[in-house]
Write an enzyme that holds these catalytic residues in place. Structure first.
Site, PDB file in Angstrom:
ATOM      1  N   SER A 204      -8.901  26.284  -1.450  1.00 13.59           N
ATOM      2  CA  SER A 204      -9.455  27.196  -2.448  1.00 13.59           C
ATOM      3  C   SER A 204      -9.214  26.676  -3.866  1.00 13.59           C
ATOM      4  CB  SER A 204      -8.812  28.587  -2.297  1.00 13.59           C
ATOM      5  OG  SER A 204      -7.445  28.541  -2.647  1.00 13.59           O
ATOM      6  N   CYS A 259     -17.865  24.307   2.353  1.00 10.51           N
ATOM      7  CA  CYS A 259     -18.206  24.066   0.952  1.00 10.51           C
ATOM      8  C   CYS A 259     -19.710  24.102   0.699  1.00 10.51           C
ATOM      9  CB  CYS A 259     -17.638  22.712   0.510  1.00 10.51           C
ATOM     10  SG  CYS A 259     -15.849  22.597   0.660  1.00 10.51           S
TER      11      CYS A 259
END
Length: 325
Positions: A204, A259
């Site tokens: 993250s 992603c």
């Protein structure tokens, strides 16, 4: 460790302490003395054998990903294949490690470059790709002559452990590849250990910032790849059916935990928005929590950042595990 398909705990993982990490670093540091001077061709032969073993055990590795992460079989197999591509690249490391030489670049001056291993390096990897992301890191690092400490996610540790077992079976000497399961204590120990020369991280954005600042503060080379959600811009002439398939696939493939995931679709023009509200998309979105954002006003190209805020709610707990979805 929970099975996402059932929510039932299936196993437990021991979390490393700082002393455990220190022991792994010491073994990696000792192994570096011999591994770093081994000719690249000899290291490459071991990587070739590692590649062969991954292919031979691909079904078992894929099932480990399915059982602990929750991907469907084909999706899990595809992620393993993407990691295997990096192992294949590492097999050609003797060519990649070649230096350069330029004669007489100045009066009586020659110039050359050589590539040398750094020493002990580390990788901190996320839960969403327990095979692919670790294989982005350690095969290249090891092939280049470094020794490696892998800190995988504690949520699905079996796949990285299996890869390490196969690496040892392929001929990786003791101490060259080390797997340390742990939480923040292990991460901090990696970032602060003076014997670790470089750290690669995927996860993250807030944690990527923490890893980058802490690691560089301790004079490490740091590659910190933070969360990368994307916007899909839909033009007025877009094919409705193909765009619908693209929205569904990119938003919900791999449970949206990658992603490449699309979290926002931006329609160019009111007509485009209405056109995209087709039966196929509406049907597939019935059971999905989503929000329509009002059109942006004004010519300000940064308007999106001002009018659309990221979800900053605190992570919720699911079966004792943390979720940021």
């Amino acid at each position: 460790v929970f099975n996402p398909a059932t929510g039932i705990q299936e196993s437990e993982v021991m979390l490393a302490s700082k002393s455990d990490l220190d022991l792994a670093v010491e073994k990696a540091k000792k192994a570096f003395e011999i591994w770093s001077i081994k000719p690249p061709a000899q290291r490459a032969r071991i990587i070739f054998k590692f590649k062969e073993l991954i292919e031979k055990n691909s079904d078992e590795i894929t099932k480990l990903i399915v059982s602990e992460h929750g991907k469907v079989y084909e999706d899990a197999k595809g992620s393993l294949t993407r990691g295997l591509e990096v192992v294949e690249f590492a097999c050609g490391i003797p060519q990649v490690l070649k230096g350069e030489f330029s004669e007489n670049v100045g009066t009586n001056v020659d110039s050359w470059s050589i590539r040398q291993p750094l020493g002990v390096v580390a990788g901190i990897t996320p839960f969403n790709f327990p095979a692919m992301v670790p294989m982005w890191m350690f095969p290249i690092a090891i092939a280049c002559g470094n020794t490696f400490i892998l800190k995988p996610s504690e949520k699905d540790p079996s796949c990285p452990l299996k890869l390490a077992q196969l690496a040892v079976e392929a001929g990786i000497p003791p101490g060259v590849l080390n797997v340390v399961n742990g939480d923040k204590e292990a991460v901090d120990a990696i970032l602060e250990d003076k014997n670790i020369q470089a750290v690669s991280f995927v996860g993250s954005t807030p944690i990527a910032e923490y890893v980058y600042h802490t690691g560089t503060k301790n004079n490490k080379r740091v590659q910190a790849l933070g969360g990368a959600k994307n916007h899909m811009v839909i033009m007025p002439d877009a094919d409705v059916e193909k765009t619908t398939d693209a929205i569904i696939g990119s938003a919900f493939g791999s449970a949206g935990e990658r992603c490449m995931a699309i979290s926002v679709a931006v329609c160019v023009g009111e007509k485009t928005k209405e056109k995209m509200k087709n039966p196929t998309l509406v049907k597939n979105m019935q059971h999905v929590k989503w929000k329509e954002i009002p059109p942006l006003k004004g010519p300000n190209p940064q308007g999106l950042r001002k009018d659309v805020k990221q979800d900053t709610k605190k992570p919720e707990k699911l079966n004792g595990r943390q979720s940021n979805r």
